[in-house]
Design a protein around this motif. Sequence first.
Motif, short mmCIF file in Angstrom:
data_model
loop_
_atom_site.label_atom_id
_atom_site.label_comp_id
_atom_site.label_asym_id
_atom_site.label_seq_id
_atom_site.Cartn_x
_atom_site.Cartn_y
_atom_site.Cartn_z
N ARG A 1 -4.15 -14.75 1.57
CA ARG A 1 -3.89 -14.27 2.92
C ARG A 1 -2.73 -13.28 2.92
O ARG A 1 -2.80 -12.22 3.57
N ILE A 2 -1.66 -13.60 2.20
CA ILE A 2 -0.49 -12.70 2.13
C ILE A 2 -0.88 -11.39 1.48
O ILE A 2 -0.49 -10.30 1.93
N ALA A 3 -1.66 -11.46 0.39
CA ALA A 3 -2.08 -10.25 -0.31
C ALA A 3 -2.90 -9.35 0.62
O ALA A 3 -2.67 -8.13 0.68
N LYS A 4 -3.82 -9.93 1.35
CA LYS A 4 -4.66 -9.14 2.26
C LYS A 4 -3.84 -8.51 3.37
O LYS A 4 -4.07 -7.35 3.75
N GLU A 5 -2.89 -9.26 3.91
CA GLU A 5 -2.04 -8.74 4.99
C GLU A 5 -1.25 -7.52 4.55
O GLU A 5 -0.91 -6.65 5.37
N HIS A 6 -0.94 -7.44 3.25
CA HIS A 6 -0.14 -6.33 2.74
C HIS A 6 -0.96 -5.34 1.92
O HIS A 6 -0.40 -4.47 1.24
N GLY A 7 -2.28 -5.47 1.96
CA GLY A 7 -3.14 -4.51 1.29
C GLY A 7 -3.09 -4.55 -0.21
O GLY A 7 -3.30 -3.53 -0.89
N LYS A 8 -2.83 -5.73 -0.76
CA LYS A 8 -2.75 -5.89 -2.21
C LYS A 8 -3.99 -6.62 -2.74
O LYS A 8 -4.50 -7.55 -2.10
N LYS A 9 -4.45 -6.22 -3.89
CA LYS A 9 -5.57 -6.89 -4.53
C LYS A 9 -5.09 -8.20 -5.14
O LYS A 9 -3.98 -8.29 -5.66
N LEU A 10 -5.92 -9.24 -5.08
CA LEU A 10 -5.60 -10.52 -5.70
C LEU A 10 -6.58 -10.80 -6.84
O LEU A 10 -7.80 -10.72 -6.66
N GLU B 1 5.30 -13.84 -1.33
CA GLU B 1 6.10 -13.22 -0.27
C GLU B 1 7.17 -12.31 -0.85
O GLU B 1 7.48 -11.24 -0.29
N MET B 2 7.74 -12.69 -1.98
CA MET B 2 8.73 -11.84 -2.65
C MET B 2 8.06 -10.62 -3.27
O MET B 2 8.57 -9.51 -3.18
N ALA B 3 6.90 -10.82 -3.87
CA ALA B 3 6.22 -9.74 -4.58
C ALA B 3 5.80 -8.61 -3.66
O ALA B 3 5.95 -7.43 -3.99
N VAL B 4 5.26 -8.95 -2.48
CA VAL B 4 4.74 -7.91 -1.58
C VAL B 4 5.85 -7.06 -0.95
O VAL B 4 5.56 -6.03 -0.34
N GLU B 5 7.08 -7.48 -1.13
CA GLU B 5 8.20 -6.68 -0.65
C GLU B 5 8.61 -5.62 -1.66
O GLU B 5 9.54 -4.84 -1.41
#
Length: 314
Positions: free
Chosen positions: A130-139, A89-93
Amino acid sequence: MLDIQKQKVFITDVTGRDGFQMEKDWIPTEQKIAIINGIIRTGVKRVELTSFVSPKAVPQLKDAKEVVGGIEKGDTQIAVLVPNKKGAEMAVETEIDEINAVISVSETHNKKNVRKTLDQSIQEISSINRIAKEHGKKLNVGLATTFGCPFEGLYPVQKVEELIRRLTELEINSFALSDTTGMANPQQVFYFVEYLKSAFPEETFSLHLHNTRGMGLSNMLAGVQAGIEAFDAALGGIGGCPFAPGATGNVCLEDSVHMFEQMGIITGIDLELLIGEAKNLESVLGYTLPGQVMKSGQSTKTYQARKESVSKCH
């Protein structure tokens, strides 16, 4: 034999995360940023920059947000490690491209490393995904202790296969096979990679190797022979895992580039610039780094022979 015609490898620099996390003396944020920016300028196209982890667990990385904000990334992909949902959650910001999560093949090491059972970690990774997908980030998921654990010893490749299968059920398809404490040997690396690529032909695999017992480069080469194209390495060979006995430095970035380029395998990285950055890092950290090419220079370097010299080398 290894076919190296027009072959290319992709090397991710992990200095900022797996390198710096082992440093006991505080590295000022501006110095971290300068070091990573210097590495990026050599042509490295992907860096694992830092980790959004508890400052109590890894004090050296408490400035993760500031480091991400200070990077001159250009077209370089920025990845960060997250140990849990809160870290994600911190990273995707921040301005990152990818998230790296980690789970150990070894139950014992997983409890030491992230204080969770494997079942709990799989649930956590599902939330991170789930968080990564919601923010368009690759996991990407790193499989720590892929080739053996200092607590549980060696185990068959089927143990790794079972864990990967559980993760693919979460629609995760990018994995780093990690030799966390440098227990692997080239024959084992070749066999594990060949087996897993055959078992999971649609998934993407990379290698994260440590040079604990001096076999890092030979293991890297075995990975290439088995079909791996992506590797992790750290400038000067620094780093390791603070939660595993004997986990000394990563495979050295400039030594890896030197080996590949001498073999005609393209890295896209300027080796001379990289050697200069390694020497700078040694000056910043204040101790001799494990890397070899930074000490001796490229093997193609020649010297003026002095007439009075008599060679006694063997």
